[in-house]
Design an enzyme around this catalytic site. Structure first.
Site, PDB file in Angstrom:
ATOM      1  N   ALA A  32       0.879  -1.188   0.000  1.00 36.92           N
ATOM      2  CA  ALA A  32       0.000   0.000   0.000  1.00 36.92           C
ATOM      3  C   ALA A  32       0.910   1.231   0.000  1.00 36.92           C
ATOM      4  O   ALA A  32       0.807   2.108   0.855  1.00 36.92           O
ATOM      5  CB  ALA A  32      -0.974  -0.004   1.169  1.00 36.92           C
ATOM      6  N   HIS A  37       7.021   5.644   1.715  1.00 42.74           N
ATOM      7  CA  HIS A  37       7.798   4.484   1.243  1.00 42.74           C
ATOM      8  C   HIS A  37       8.693   4.895   0.073  1.00 42.74           C
ATOM      9  O   HIS A  37       9.857   4.513  -0.012  1.00 42.74           O
ATOM     10  CB  HIS A  37       6.874   3.378   0.727  1.00 42.74           C
ATOM     11  CG  HIS A  37       5.919   2.825   1.738  1.00 42.74           C
ATOM     12  ND1 HIS A  37       4.565   3.005   1.657  1.00 42.74           N
ATOM     13  CD2 HIS A  37       6.134   2.067   2.844  1.00 42.74           C
ATOM     14  CE1 HIS A  37       3.973   2.373   2.661  1.00 42.74           C
ATOM     15  NE2 HIS A  37       4.900   1.805   3.401  1.00 42.74           N
ATOM     16  N   ASP A 150       8.539   5.303  12.146  1.00 39.88           N
ATOM     17  CA  ASP A 150       8.557   4.177  13.079  1.00 39.88           C
ATOM     18  C   ASP A 150       9.843   4.262  13.903  1.00 39.88           C
ATOM     19  O   ASP A 150      10.728   3.410  13.797  1.00 39.88           O
ATOM     20  CB  ASP A 150       8.446   2.867  12.300  1.00 39.88           C
ATOM     21  CG  ASP A 150       7.128   2.761  11.573  1.00 39.88           C
ATOM     22  OD1 ASP A 150       6.157   2.304  12.173  1.00 39.88           O
ATOM     23  OD2 ASP A 150       7.050   3.188  10.397  1.00 39.88           O
ATOM     24  N   SER A 186       0.006   3.814   5.420  1.00 41.52           N
ATOM     25  CA  SER A 186      -0.923   2.971   4.649  1.00 41.52           C
ATOM     26  C   SER A 186      -2.277   2.946   5.345  1.00 41.52           C
ATOM     27  O   SER A 186      -3.319   2.847   4.699  1.00 41.52           O
ATOM     28  CB  SER A 186      -0.377   1.545   4.543  1.00 41.52           C
ATOM     29  OG  SER A 186       0.918   1.575   3.998  1.00 41.52           O
TER      30      SER A 186
END
Ligand code: AMP
Length: 281
Positions: A32, A37, A150, A186
């Site tokens: 996704a 990304h 993250d 996502s």
């Protein structure tokens, strides 16, 4: 761009690339794909001879079955997006390819996974470590790219590399945001239009906290962030912690020479989003 489904095929191709002295950059994802990304992909393509992107929704890192079931999937669209970059291999293994039998490895990250995501998503980082180790073993990257979004994951993966004494460099890329500040994820695809609009309060509050940090005591600021986010009926904070970037342990006042980050997890309806900011004291 070649699409590979079998780990042995990818291993053989990588072996050949390495034999020809090519450097391997690696971007692991769960698909996704969005511009967050793709910023990692772009950096890898610029810095390495060969770039490998993996798309694999790793079941063992999900602590809630429902979250795994709902996780957005769109491989054809992902491949279209990757075509715009100089990606060499896209690795899309099946679950049985990655887990021919269950992997029961237990990692010990000490205090690093006892806070924040690790505390609220039991077993999450053990599952992340299991898949990252497997993927590194297949791809043998020189450099692997991860997102600052993250934040805790990056610290844990660096610790994993230290524990396993792997020769992989970890590069952390900045958080890519929507125009209104919401960190790309996502999971944003799962928000209703109303939830999406209200979700921007998360990053707005974090940015305001950055500018307030010189005027408020740490605990006072912490409460302010939680109360401000929770004041919106669409949002419910799971945690907001101000932590030191190395130990990830929450700090209780500003008097430290460590770099501090404010990390938040917020439930927006049934969708759980995370974000973080750096405090410049
Ligand atoms: P995921 O597919 O969610 O596992 O993410 C794959 C990689 O993309 C991880 O290293 C994430 O930290 C990174 N990533 C996800 N969202 C963003 C973002 N908004 N900005 C930068 N990197 C991101």
């Amino acid at each position: 761009m070649r699409i590979i489904e079998k780990k042995q095929d990818l291993k053989s191709l990588i072996e050949k690339e390495k034999y020809n002295d090519k450097t391997i950059g690696f971007v692991p994802t769960m698909g996704a794909l969005h511009l967050g990304h793709l910023s990692l992909v772009k950096t890898s393509c610029e810095k390495n001879d060969i770039t490998v992107v993996s798309i694999f929704i790793n079941p063992v890192q999900f602590n809630r079955k429902e979250d795994l079931r709902k996780y957005p999937r769109d491989i054809p669209e992902d491949l279209k997006k990757l075509e715009n970059y100089k990606v060499d291999y896209v690795f899309i293994p099946s679950e049985t390819e990655m887990y021919p039998q269950p992997d029961t490895t237990k990692y010990d990250f000490g205090k690093l996974d006892k806070v924040m995501e690790g505390k609220y998503r039991e077993g999450h980082f053990n599952g992340v470590a299991i898949v990252v180790r497997k993927l590194f073993d297949i791809v043998q990257p020189d450099i692997a790219y991860f997102g600052q979004k993250d934040f805790q994951q990056v610290v844990i993966i660096k610790d994993l590399i230290r524990q396993l004494q792997l020769k992989v460099e970890i590069v952390t890329c900045p958080i890519i945001r929507e125009e209104d500040g919401l960190a790309l994820s996502s999971r944003n695809l799962l928000l209703t239009p109303e939830e999406r609009e209200n979700a921007s309060l998360i990053s707005k509050t974090l940015f305001e906290a950055q500018s307030k940090c010189k005027q408020m005591q740490l605990e006072e600021l912490r409460n302010w962030v939680i109360n401000t986010i929770n004041g919106n009926p669409f949002l419910l904070t799971e945690y907001f912690e101000i932590v030191d970037e190395d130990s990830l342990q929450p700090v209780h006042d500003w008097t430290t020479d460590k770099q501090l980050y404010g990390c938040v997890a917020v439930n927006v309806g049934n969708v759980r989003l995370i974000d973080n900011v750096k405090f410049n004291l």
